[in-house]
Structures are given as structure tokens and as C-alpha cells.
Design an enzyme around this catalytic site. Structure first.
Site, PDB file in Angstrom:
ATOM      1  N   TYR A 167       0.893  -1.165   0.000  1.00  0.00           N
ATOM      2  CA  TYR A 167       0.000   0.000   0.000  1.00  0.00           C
ATOM      3  C   TYR A 167       0.916   1.194   0.000  1.00  0.00           C
ATOM      4  O   TYR A 167       1.784   1.305   0.886  1.00  0.00           O
ATOM      5  CB  TYR A 167      -0.856   0.042   1.266  1.00  0.00           C
ATOM      6  CG  TYR A 167      -2.029  -0.891   1.275  1.00  0.00           C
ATOM      7  CD1 TYR A 167      -3.012  -0.824   0.290  1.00  0.00           C
ATOM      8  CD2 TYR A 167      -2.180  -1.820   2.301  1.00  0.00           C
ATOM      9  CE1 TYR A 167      -4.104  -1.673   0.316  1.00  0.00           C
ATOM     10  CE2 TYR A 167      -3.274  -2.671   2.333  1.00  0.00           C
ATOM     11  CZ  TYR A 167      -4.224  -2.589   1.340  1.00  0.00           C
ATOM     12  OH  TYR A 167      -5.299  -3.424   1.379  1.00  0.00           O
ATOM     13  N   THR A 193      -1.342  -2.497  -4.474  1.00  0.00           N
ATOM     14  CA  THR A 193      -2.807  -2.461  -4.365  1.00  0.00           C
ATOM     15  C   THR A 193      -3.283  -1.017  -4.485  1.00  0.00           C
ATOM     16  O   THR A 193      -2.812  -0.141  -3.761  1.00  0.00           O
ATOM     17  CB  THR A 193      -3.249  -3.080  -3.026  1.00  0.00           C
ATOM     18  OG1 THR A 193      -2.843  -4.446  -3.015  1.00  0.00           O
ATOM     19  CG2 THR A 193      -4.758  -2.999  -2.845  1.00  0.00           C
ATOM     20  N   HIS A 307     -11.362  -6.582  -4.301  1.00  0.00           N
ATOM     21  CA  HIS A 307     -10.757  -6.618  -2.963  1.00  0.00           C
ATOM     22  C   HIS A 307     -11.666  -7.387  -1.997  1.00  0.00           C
ATOM     23  O   HIS A 307     -11.821  -7.003  -0.844  1.00  0.00           O
ATOM     24  CB  HIS A 307     -10.539  -5.183  -2.487  1.00  0.00           C
ATOM     25  CG  HIS A 307      -9.466  -5.009  -1.461  1.00  0.00           C
ATOM     26  ND1 HIS A 307      -8.337  -4.259  -1.684  1.00  0.00           N
ATOM     27  CD2 HIS A 307      -9.351  -5.459  -0.186  1.00  0.00           C
ATOM     28  CE1 HIS A 307      -7.586  -4.250  -0.598  1.00  0.00           C
ATOM     29  NE2 HIS A 307      -8.176  -4.977   0.330  1.00  0.00           N
ATOM     30  N   GLY A 361      -8.305 -15.382  -1.002  1.00  0.00           N
ATOM     31  CA  GLY A 361      -8.165 -14.643   0.254  1.00  0.00           C
ATOM     32  C   GLY A 361      -8.841 -15.416   1.375  1.00  0.00           C
ATOM     33  O   GLY A 361      -8.211 -16.165   2.128  1.00  0.00           O
TER      34      GLY A 361
HETATM   35  C1  LIG Z   1      -9.244 -10.283   6.103  1.00  0.00           C
HETATM   36  C2  LIG Z   1      -8.758  -9.750   4.799  1.00  0.00           C
HETATM   37  C3  LIG Z   1      -7.693  -8.859   4.790  1.00  0.00           C
HETATM   38  C4  LIG Z   1      -7.234  -8.352   3.571  1.00  0.00           C
HETATM   39  N1  LIG Z   1      -6.131  -7.534   3.568  1.00  0.00           N
HETATM   40  C5  LIG Z   1      -5.622  -7.115   2.384  1.00  0.00           C
HETATM   41  C6  LIG Z   1      -4.430  -6.355   2.342  1.00  0.00           C
HETATM   42  O1  LIG Z   1      -3.823  -6.071   3.355  1.00  0.00           O
HETATM   43  N2  LIG Z   1      -3.977  -5.963   1.126  1.00  0.00           N
HETATM   44  C7  LIG Z   1      -4.617  -6.274  -0.046  1.00  0.00           C
HETATM   45  O2  LIG Z   1      -4.160  -5.903  -1.135  1.00  0.00           O
HETATM   46  N3  LIG Z   1      -5.753  -7.012  -0.025  1.00  0.00           N
HETATM   47  C8  LIG Z   1      -6.261  -7.445   1.144  1.00  0.00           C
HETATM   48  N4  LIG Z   1      -7.391  -8.211   1.161  1.00  0.00           N
HETATM   49  C9  LIG Z   1      -8.023  -8.594  -0.104  1.00  0.00           C
HETATM   50  C10 LIG Z   1      -7.441  -9.900  -0.630  1.00  0.00           C
HETATM   51  O3  LIG Z   1      -6.129  -9.736  -1.038  1.00  0.00           O
HETATM   52  C11 LIG Z   1      -8.262 -10.421  -1.826  1.00  0.00           C
HETATM   53  O4  LIG Z   1      -8.348  -9.428  -2.800  1.00  0.00           O
HETATM   54  C12 LIG Z   1      -9.666 -10.865  -1.424  1.00  0.00           C
HETATM   55  O5  LIG Z   1      -9.670 -11.523  -0.188  1.00  0.00           O
HETATM   56  C13 LIG Z   1     -10.231 -11.777  -2.502  1.00  0.00           C
HETATM   57  O6  LIG Z   1     -11.521 -12.173  -2.203  1.00  0.00           O
HETATM   58  P1  LIG Z   1     -11.867 -13.577  -1.501  1.00  0.00           P
HETATM   59  O7  LIG Z   1     -11.657 -13.366  -0.039  1.00  0.00           O
HETATM   60  O8  LIG Z   1     -13.294 -13.784  -1.843  1.00  0.00           O
HETATM   61  O9  LIG Z   1     -10.947 -14.622  -2.061  1.00  0.00           O
HETATM   62  C14 LIG Z   1      -7.869  -8.722   2.361  1.00  0.00           C
HETATM   63  C15 LIG Z   1      -8.942  -9.610   2.399  1.00  0.00           C
HETATM   64  C16 LIG Z   1      -9.384 -10.128   3.598  1.00  0.00           C
HETATM   65  C17 LIG Z   1     -10.522 -11.096   3.587  1.00  0.00           C
END
Ligand SMILES: Cc1cc2nc3c(=O)[nH]c(=O)nc-3n(C[C@H](O)[C@H](O)[C@H](O)COP(=O)(O)O)c2cc1C
Length: 416
Positions: A167, A193, A307, A361
């Protein structure tokens, strides 16, 4: 015909050798964790176990999304609404699920997405994810908001393929210091991101009074009783700290607003491109125009994602956006996709529609919360088995053979 006239119904006394094969008892599994994980046949099963074992605020932080959580629900629904068109009479005795992604071979068409605060979900956190990914031959992405340091992840998984997610902070020098640490620790890909200029409205977190780390209030103490293992791990391991941040005592939303920089533009990306020696991926692309502009700017891959529905609600469904983006830029950059993947069938559908690679994720986090490192192994194993079986049932032996005609998208929603 009466049953007595049916020759197969003629009674006899069973012989010992007839009974023997019926009496093969399975070796009992003494480990409760192994039994629990073996009982999970789907990612949804892992989610149910995770919910039972994780304090409500941490589970909701993971499971939830922004506002009405429509972005996430629609993304999952889009995968559920595919119809597979199998080809028959193809030799599928062997299937190969590997392909080259950003210059190196990966064993499966999915990797672990960056997630923040991972040790809050389960104390084994990022190390469990990175080592499970390494052993499965897939990439692991460490988040800027991770709870294990860049160097500790690299040390735990030196043979693993580690990617670092950035970030861009308001303080550019601190951002650059992180990027330099990742390069020095051998991370081969930088994932930038770009879809969170400000934090989303995560109502579950607000309602739960979510803080990082969780604070002990009468409500959380009450919530702790049925989840002793989580609290035991939490209280007897290193206190939660951020991989790349100083300690923070405010709410999650306050932290995110403090960190994210709403002034980041394409120029900042060019600035980073000049400084990062490895592959660069932009995560958070949600329109064809942005995908085209990024492809022209010289990045190596774009990740179509909303996301996990966590910032903008009612965002585009990445799976619906995919064919148009692949048609425009698929020959210039790798097109990756995430959001809503809960099964290997979802992965296969995305690859058939042109995704070069996918990220998981929550599917990974549900495994982690259900059982630490073995839980992550189980999540990957479930997805791997589903990918392989679906490919065989579709009559394809390699990922390159998966084509759009293998999947019809039944749309409940479409632009007017
Ligand atoms: C608990 C959680 C924390 C996340 N933290 C970040 C992060 O720090 N940076 C980021 O680029 N995406 C973050 N994401 C988004 C994930 O990288 C990803 O895009 C997303 O979880 C995909 O959807 P899914 O959970 O349905 O697989 C986060 C997602 C979740 C569920």
C-alpha cells in the site's frame, strides 16, 4: 413376482469370509485437529469450523465486506451461476495443473492473496500461509498490513515463492524502505494495491467495536469462553504487531485512513516501477480502461478484483469483467483475478474465461482459522482436488486446453 420367487432374495447363512471385508475399521485419528479438518470436504465446511473457533470480532473482520456486502455476494453468485460444458471421450488419465506465472512455474492456477492482520485470525498467521504455499508449489503474498515481518516470512520459507503487497503510504520514503526490504529478502514480485484510496465502511467491524489487537471487554470475555484455543494461542504467543507499522491503538478504520494515501496516481506507479527490480503487479483493477492504461504503462500483470468487496460495495464482478479485459490486454500482460473464489470449480471457470492466474483470500483464511498450518494445507488440498476433478470431467488435460466454450455464464445481472 413375490420376493420369495426372486433368486437374488434366496436366504442363506453368511460365511466368515463374506463378513471380513465389511469389518475393516479405520485406524482412529487421535488428533482432534486432524479429525476436524478431515471432516471438511469444502471451503464452506472450513468456514463453519472457523466460525466456531474464532472470536466473533476476528471472524467477522475476515468474513465481512463493506456496507451491504453486495460486491462479495455477487462475485460468489457469478461463479455459482456458471454452467460447465464438458467434452467427452478425451484421455484425461493425467492432468497437469501447472503453468508459468510471472516468469516461474507454479503448481496450481491459484496463489495466496495478501491479507492484513493474519495472526489475529489464528496465531500461526503468515508463516502458516507461506510454508503451506511453499509446499504446494504456489506463491504466497505478504501484505503491508501483515503481522509477520518481511524478513521472518522469508526466513521461514526461503525456498518458497514470496510476493510482497504494497500500500503506497503518505510517507513515500517509508513505502520505499519496505520495497527495499522485500527486494533484499528475495521477494520476486511486488503487488501494488490501488483500490483503497480510503477505507471501506465495514459495518460488522463497527458494530463489533473491532480494535486491533482485540481488547478485553465484558462482551469479548463472554465470547472467549467457547473459543479457549484461540485465546490460549493469542495470549501465549508474541503480541500482535505489524510487519511494517508501529503499534496502533485506534480502530481498524482509523488506522486505514491514516495509512492510505488518496493522492496516489499513475505517476507514483511509474516512480515505483523505476525502483523495483522484479515483476510488478497492480491489484485492484475494475475497468477495461484502467487495464489498458496499466498494460501500456509496462506492468507485468493486473489483478481484476474488488478486494473481496471490502472497500467499494456494488463494485463490478471481476469474473464478468474478465473476458473484456482479456480481449483488450491479454496478449500484453498477465490477467489475474480474485474475489469470490470458494472452490476449485470457480478457479477452473476463471481460467477458462482467460484468467492466467487466480488468488484466494478468505478460502485460505477459513482454513487457517479452522486449524492453523494443517488447515491451510487442507484448504489448498480441497481446491487442488476440485480443480483436477473438474478439468477431468470437462475433458481437458492441461490449463491451456481450458477455453471459454467450456463455461456458459448464466447472468442474473447485466448492464442495460
Ligand atoms: C481479512 C482480509 C484482509 C485483507 N487484507 C488485504 C491487504 O492487506 N492488502 C490487499 O491488497 N488485499 C487485502 N485483502 C483482499 C485480498 O487480497 C483479496 O483481494 C480478497 O480476499 C479476494 O476475495 P476472496 O476473499 O473472496 O478470495 C484482504 C482480504 C481479507 C478477507
Amino acid at each position: 413376482m413375490a420376493a420369495s420367487d426372486n433368486p437374488s432374495m434366496r436366504r442363506r447363512v453368511p460365511k466368515r469370509r463374506d463378513l471380513a471385508p465389511l469389518l475393516q475399521f479405520k485406524k482412529p485419528t487421535w488428533s482432534a485437529r486432524e479429525r476436524r479438518l478431515a471432516s471438511a470436504l469444502t471451503i464452506d465446511d472450513l468456514r463453519r469450523i472457523a466460525k466456531r473457533r474464532t472470536p466473533r470480532a476476528a471472524f467477522d473482520y475476515t468474513d465481512g465486506a463493506a456496507d451491504g456486502e453486495v460486491s462479495l455476494a455477487r462475485a460468489r453468485e457469478a461463479f455459482a451461476d456458471v454452467e460447465f460444458n464438458p467434452a467427452v471421450l478425451c484421455d484425461v488419465s493425467a492432468v497437469a495443473t501447472s503453468r508459468e506465472v510471472l516468469g516461474k512455474r507454479v503448481a496450481l492456477p491459484f496463489g495466496i492473496a495478501p491479507t492484513g492482520f493474519t495472526r489475529m485470525m489464528q496465531s500461526e498467521g503468515e508463516i502458516a500461509g507461506a510454508t503451506a504455499a511453499r509446499d504446494a508449489g504456489i506463491p504466497f503474498t505478504l501484505s503491508t498490513m501483515g503481522t509477520t515481518s518481511i524478513e521472518d516470512v522469508a526466513a521461514a520459507s526461503p525456498r518458497g515463492r514470496n510476493w510482497f503487497q504494497l500500500y503506497m503510504w503518505k510517507d513515500r520514503d517509508r513505502s520505499m524502505a519496505l520495497v527495499e526490504r522485500a527486494a533484499a529478502a528475495g521477494y520476486d514480485t511486488l503487488m501494488v494495491t490501488v483500490d483503497v484510496p480510503v477505507a471501506g465502511a465495514r459495518l460488522r467491524d463497527v458494530r463489533n467495536g473491532m480494535t486491533i489487537p482485540p481488547t478485553l471487554t465484558p462482551r469479548t470475555v463472554l465470547d472467549a469462553f467457547p473459543r479457549p484455543a484461540w485465546w490460549f494461542n493469542f495470549l501465549t504467543t508474541e503480541p500482535l504487531a505489524f510487519a511494517s507499522l508501529d503499534s496502533w491503538s485506534g480502530t481498524v478504520a482509523e488506522l486505514l485512513d491514516h495509512m492510505f494515501d488518496p493522492t496516489v496516481t499513475y505517476d507514483d506507479l511509474a516512480w515505483l516501477r523505476e525502483r523495483w527490480p522484479g515483476r510488478i503487479v497492480v491489484k485492484g483493477v475494475q475497468t477495461v480502461d484502467d487495464a489498458k492504461r496499466l498494460a501500456a504503462s509496462g506492468v507485468d500483470a493486473v489483478v481484476l478484483t474488488n478486494h473481496g468487496g471490502r472497500p467499494l460495495d456494488r463494485a463490478p464482478v471481476p469474473f464478468h469483467l474478465l473476458p473484456r479485459v482479456v480481449a483488450e490486454v491479454g496478449s500484453d500482460v498477465e490477467v489475474h483475478l480474485d474475489t469470490g473464489i470458494m472452490s476449485g470449480q470457480d478457479v477452473v471457470a476463471a481460467v477458462a474465461h482467460g484468467a492466467h492466474f487466480t488468488l484466494i483470500g478468505r478460502a485460505y483464511l477459513y482454513g487457517l482459522m479452522a486449524g492453523g498450518r494443517p488447515g491451510v494445507d487442507r484448504a489448498i488440498e480441497i481446491l487442488r482436488t476440485q480443480v483436477e476433478r473438474t478439468m477431468r470431467l470437462l475433458g481437458v488435460a492441461t490449463l491451456d486446453e481450458l477455453e471459454p466454450h467450456h463455461v456458459t455464464v448464466l447472468r442474473r445481472l447485466g448492464p442495460r
